[in-house]
Design a protein around this motif. Structure first.
Motif, mmCIF file in Angstrom:
data_model
loop_
_atom_site.group_PDB
_atom_site.id
_atom_site.type_symbol
_atom_site.label_atom_id
_atom_site.label_comp_id
_atom_site.label_asym_id
_atom_site.label_seq_id
_atom_site.Cartn_x
_atom_site.Cartn_y
_atom_site.Cartn_z
ATOM 1 N N ALA A 227 0.535 -0.989 -0.210
ATOM 2 C CA ALA A 227 0.272 0.217 -0.357
ATOM 3 C C ALA A 227 0.917 1.048 -0.274
ATOM 4 O O ALA A 227 0.502 2.285 -0.675
ATOM 5 C CB ALA A 227 -0.927 -0.600 1.368
ATOM 6 N N GLN A 228 2.126 1.572 0.296
ATOM 7 C CA GLN A 228 2.870 2.195 0.531
ATOM 8 C C GLN A 228 3.639 2.617 -0.787
ATOM 9 O O GLN A 228 3.940 3.834 -0.754
ATOM 10 C CB GLN A 228 3.845 2.414 2.145
ATOM 11 N N GLY A 229 4.120 1.398 -1.207
ATOM 12 C CA GLY A 229 4.380 1.470 -2.627
ATOM 13 C C GLY A 229 3.085 1.653 -3.459
ATOM 14 O O GLY A 229 3.818 3.025 -4.534
ATOM 15 N N ARG A 230 2.187 1.500 -3.163
ATOM 16 C CA ARG A 230 1.117 2.031 -4.622
ATOM 17 C C ARG A 230 0.805 3.549 -4.326
ATOM 18 O O ARG A 230 0.125 4.478 -5.218
ATOM 19 C CB ARG A 230 0.052 1.486 -4.010
ATOM 20 N N ALA A 231 0.436 4.259 -3.532
ATOM 21 C CA ALA A 231 0.840 5.364 -2.892
ATOM 22 C C ALA A 231 1.455 6.192 -3.356
ATOM 23 O O ALA A 231 1.552 7.089 -4.150
ATOM 24 C CB ALA A 231 0.993 5.854 -0.807
ATOM 25 N N TRP A 257 -9.931 4.854 -6.094
ATOM 26 C CA TRP A 257 -8.355 5.547 -5.966
ATOM 27 C C TRP A 257 -8.033 4.283 -6.465
ATOM 28 O O TRP A 257 -6.612 4.846 -6.755
ATOM 29 C CB TRP A 257 -8.184 6.611 -4.906
ATOM 30 N N VAL A 258 -8.198 3.240 -5.525
ATOM 31 C CA VAL A 258 -7.536 2.238 -5.509
ATOM 32 C C VAL A 258 -7.495 1.611 -6.878
ATOM 33 O O VAL A 258 -6.112 1.241 -8.047
ATOM 34 C CB VAL A 258 -7.952 1.173 -4.960
ATOM 35 N N GLY A 259 -8.291 1.525 -7.644
ATOM 36 C CA GLY A 259 -8.572 1.450 -9.275
ATOM 37 C C GLY A 259 -7.633 2.322 -10.093
ATOM 38 O O GLY A 259 -7.396 2.160 -10.952
ATOM 39 N N GLN A 260 -7.881 3.865 -10.027
ATOM 40 C CA GLN A 260 -6.795 4.440 -10.907
ATOM 41 C C GLN A 260 -5.424 4.533 -10.623
ATOM 42 O O GLN A 260 -4.679 3.933 -11.857
ATOM 43 C CB GLN A 260 -7.340 5.843 -10.177
ATOM 44 N N GLU A 261 -5.188 3.840 -9.286
ATOM 45 C CA GLU A 261 -3.555 3.337 -9.321
ATOM 46 C C GLU A 261 -2.643 2.200 -10.304
ATOM 47 O O GLU A 261 -2.192 2.739 -11.079
ATOM 48 C CB GLU A 261 -3.056 3.727 -7.747
ATOM 49 N N ALA A 262 -4.430 1.574 -9.682
ATOM 50 C CA ALA A 262 -4.245 0.692 -11.165
ATOM 51 C C ALA A 262 -3.563 0.712 -12.381
ATOM 52 O O ALA A 262 -2.431 0.065 -12.328
ATOM 53 C CB ALA A 262 -4.503 -0.663 -10.495
ATOM 54 N N GLN A 263 -4.139 1.153 -12.470
ATOM 55 C CA GLN A 263 -4.559 1.074 -14.301
ATOM 56 C C GLN A 263 -3.094 2.326 -14.666
ATOM 57 O O GLN A 263 -2.496 2.186 -15.375
ATOM 58 C CB GLN A 263 -5.476 2.041 -14.897
ATOM 59 N N GLN A 311 -6.963 11.990 -5.105
ATOM 60 C CA GLN A 311 -6.400 9.405 -5.344
ATOM 61 C C GLN A 311 -5.062 9.862 -4.026
ATOM 62 O O GLN A 311 -4.620 8.972 -3.663
ATOM 63 C CB GLN A 311 -6.206 9.558 -6.412
ATOM 64 N N VAL A 312 -3.994 11.063 -5.152
ATOM 65 C CA VAL A 312 -2.662 11.186 -4.032
ATOM 66 C C VAL A 312 -3.108 10.760 -2.877
ATOM 67 O O VAL A 312 -2.557 10.472 -1.482
ATOM 68 C CB VAL A 312 -1.941 12.414 -4.325
ATOM 69 N N GLN A 313 -3.802 12.021 -2.351
ATOM 70 C CA GLN A 313 -4.234 11.946 -1.159
ATOM 71 C C GLN A 313 -4.459 11.149 0.142
ATOM 72 O O GLN A 313 -4.313 10.719 1.633
ATOM 73 C CB GLN A 313 -4.884 13.528 -0.295
ATOM 74 N N ALA A 314 -5.988 10.705 -0.418
ATOM 75 C CA ALA A 314 -6.506 9.174 -0.118
ATOM 76 C C ALA A 314 -5.646 8.781 0.211
ATOM 77 O O ALA A 314 -5.768 7.155 0.649
ATOM 78 C CB ALA A 314 -7.801 8.513 -1.427
ATOM 79 N N LEU A 315 -4.964 7.566 -0.587
ATOM 80 C CA LEU A 315 -3.913 6.246 -0.923
ATOM 81 C C LEU A 315 -3.332 6.986 0.143
ATOM 82 O O LEU A 315 -2.569 5.832 1.053
ATOM 83 C CB LEU A 315 -3.138 6.311 -2.313
ATOM 84 N N TYR A 316 -2.254 7.861 0.320
ATOM 85 C CA TYR A 316 -1.607 7.505 1.073
ATOM 86 C C TYR A 316 -2.070 7.730 2.688
ATOM 87 O O TYR A 316 -1.205 6.720 3.287
ATOM 88 C CB TYR A 316 -0.832 9.656 1.545
ATOM 89 N N ARG A 317 -3.254 8.176 3.258
ATOM 90 C CA ARG A 317 -4.177 7.943 4.239
ATOM 91 C C ARG A 317 -4.614 6.716 4.314
ATOM 92 O O ARG A 317 -4.294 5.590 5.725
ATOM 93 C CB ARG A 317 -5.146 8.828 4.301
#
Length: 466
Positions: A227-231, A257-263, A311-317
């Motif tokens: 999760a840290q790497g994906r953020a 947000w997770v789906g966006q990062e995956a793509q 998106q970045v803020q949500a994934l970091y949280r």
């Protein structure tokens, strides 16, 4: 005088093996033909020649030329003359009666051939018209890097060309390109490869660039597992202006947000960093040094201006990471400087938007991984600042990929440009609804024009302030 050879085939197909870094997709340039009697032509067939700097040119002229010549500017890749994006494009255009021409640009230098491209395109135009006669109308067409060349022709070509159609154009220019790409590379290197002294600029060889690309890509691949790497990947993707919609996938929901990062990761996994680093090497060759820098960049402010910030803020949280700490680390260690001479050269040879002399219609896919659609926002602001906003129209196709236009979409765009050139008014010809109707009515291969306004390009500095 150019050495010229002729063959009588009016629909000759040309298949060119471009470098893996150059991504070109299908587009078709056609318009309503004029009566053949209006054309002043001495010869039909396939013509070739060589210019003074060693650049080659080609042209294809149909038996019944409609009097319009399309001058095509090809994208990043080997310096090989092209007069259409694909063989299918060439076949369609010749069937409609258009003459086609284009140069290789100077083959003796960098594949980032902006030092010679505009000059060679005008020289090719002179050489072709000397052979076939004066066109009733000349339209410039360009895609990708050639879209930047095309914008320069629209800026400087008054009296020589009548209008221009740009496709997926790199219209923000070389320095903006290298700067936002540097932000992404630097983020990956600093946050995912801490302590490693990774070369990000001033590549001595193409192999140096490839080595950096491989290390950065492996870092992203390894980081995707946590999760840290994906953020942190999402943070780098935001600085790269990378779309969150990849080929073969449904578009993620606005707050997925997770789906966006995956793509976004899909784009990295497909090798985008090899394109980035190979392109940087070519630009540095052309400019005579590094034209990008990050010293003085405030990365917190940079992210705040990105459409991907939520998106970045949500994934970091979700990952339990402190975004402010990572942004502070990036800002404090941003020490890369540019070579001022290289910045000046790139601004002189590899920039556009200082004005327009003829109407220009740009079309762009909304999820372009190599030339982000946000470049159109940056370019339009410069054209408006120069006082020429009335000459520019921009339209958008809802699709993933670089230059991924259908035949119908390109035909409709060319028709809209010809309406403007012929009447002196855009009217509603270049609106999304009109373009979609026009493209659909052709009964070819579909269309997806949509109302769209690109976000601001996340770049955070100006080439004029090094």
């Amino acid at each position: 005088m150019s050495a010229v050879t002729r063959s009588r085939a009016s629909r000759t197909r040309l298949r060119i093996a471009l470098a893996a870094l150059a991504t070109l997709a299908s587009s078709v340039l056609t318009a309503l033909p004029a009566p053949a009697a209006e054309a002043d032509t001495a010869a039909a067939g396939h013509l070739t020649g060589t210019l003074a700097d060693g650049a080659t040119w080609i042209a294809d002229v149909p038996e019944r030329w409609n009097g319009t010549l399309l001058l095509f500017s090809h994208g990043f890749g080997p310096a090989v003359a092209q007069d259409a994006p694909t063989a299918d494009v060439r076949t369609e255009l010749l069937a409609e009666g258009y003459a086609l021409a284009g140069s290789s640009y100077d083959p003796n230098g960098s594949m980032w051939a902006l030092n010679s491209a505009e000059r060679d395109q005008f020289a090719a135009l002179d050489a072709v018209t000397a052979e076939i006669g004066t066109p009733r109308r000349t339209l410039a067409v360009g895609q990708s890097m050639g879209g930047l060349v095309n914008a320069q022709l629209a800026r400087d070509g008054g009296g020589r060309i009548d209008g221009a159609l740009g496709q997926c154009g790199l219209v923000a220019g070389a320095t903006d390109l290298d700067n936002y790409q540097l932000d992404a590379e630097y983020t990956i290197a600093r946050l995912l490869l801490p302590g490693q002294d990774l070369k990000l600029v001033r590549f001595d060889t193409a192999a140096d660039a490839a080595t950096t690309a491989a290390l950065l890509t492996k870092a992203v691949t390894d980081a995707q597992g946590t999760a840290q790497g994906r953020a942190r990947i999402a943070l780098a993707a935001a600085f790269l202006n990378l779309p969150a919609w990849s080929p073969g996938k449904d578009r993620p929901a606005a707050t997925d947000w997770v789906g966006q990062e995956a793509q976004q990761y899909d784009w990295f996994a497909q090798g985008i960093l090899s394109f980035v680093e190979g392109g940087r090497y070519a630009v540095e060759q052309s400019a005579g040094g590094s034209n990008s820098w990050n010293r003085g960049v405030d990365y917190a402010r940079l992210l705040a201006g990105s459409a991907h910030a939520p998106q970045v803020q949500a994934l970091y949280r979700a990952a339990g990471l402190h975004l402010d700490a990572d942004l502070r680390t990036l800002t404090e260690h941003a020490t890369i400087t540019a070579d001022p001479g290289a910045v000046r050269t790139a601004q002189r040879t590899s920039a556009a938007g200082q004005g327009l002399e003829v109407p220009l219609l740009d079309i762009h896919t909304t999820a372009d991984n190599l030339v982000p659609v946000e470049q159109e926002n940056r370019f339009a602001a410069r054209v408006r600042a120069a006082g020429d906003g009335a000459l520019l129209r921009q339209a958008y196709v809802e699709r993933q990929g670089h230059c991924a236009f259908t035949t119908a979409e390109t035909v409709a765009a060319l028709h809209a440009l010809e309406h403007r050139v012929g009447t002196g008014r855009w009217d509603d010809a270049a609106t999304p609804a009109a373009l979609q109707r026009s493209a659909t009515a052709l009964g070819l291969d579909g269309a997806a024009y949509v109302p769209y306004q690109p976000a601001r390009l996340t770049v955070g500095r100006s080439p004029s302030r090094v």
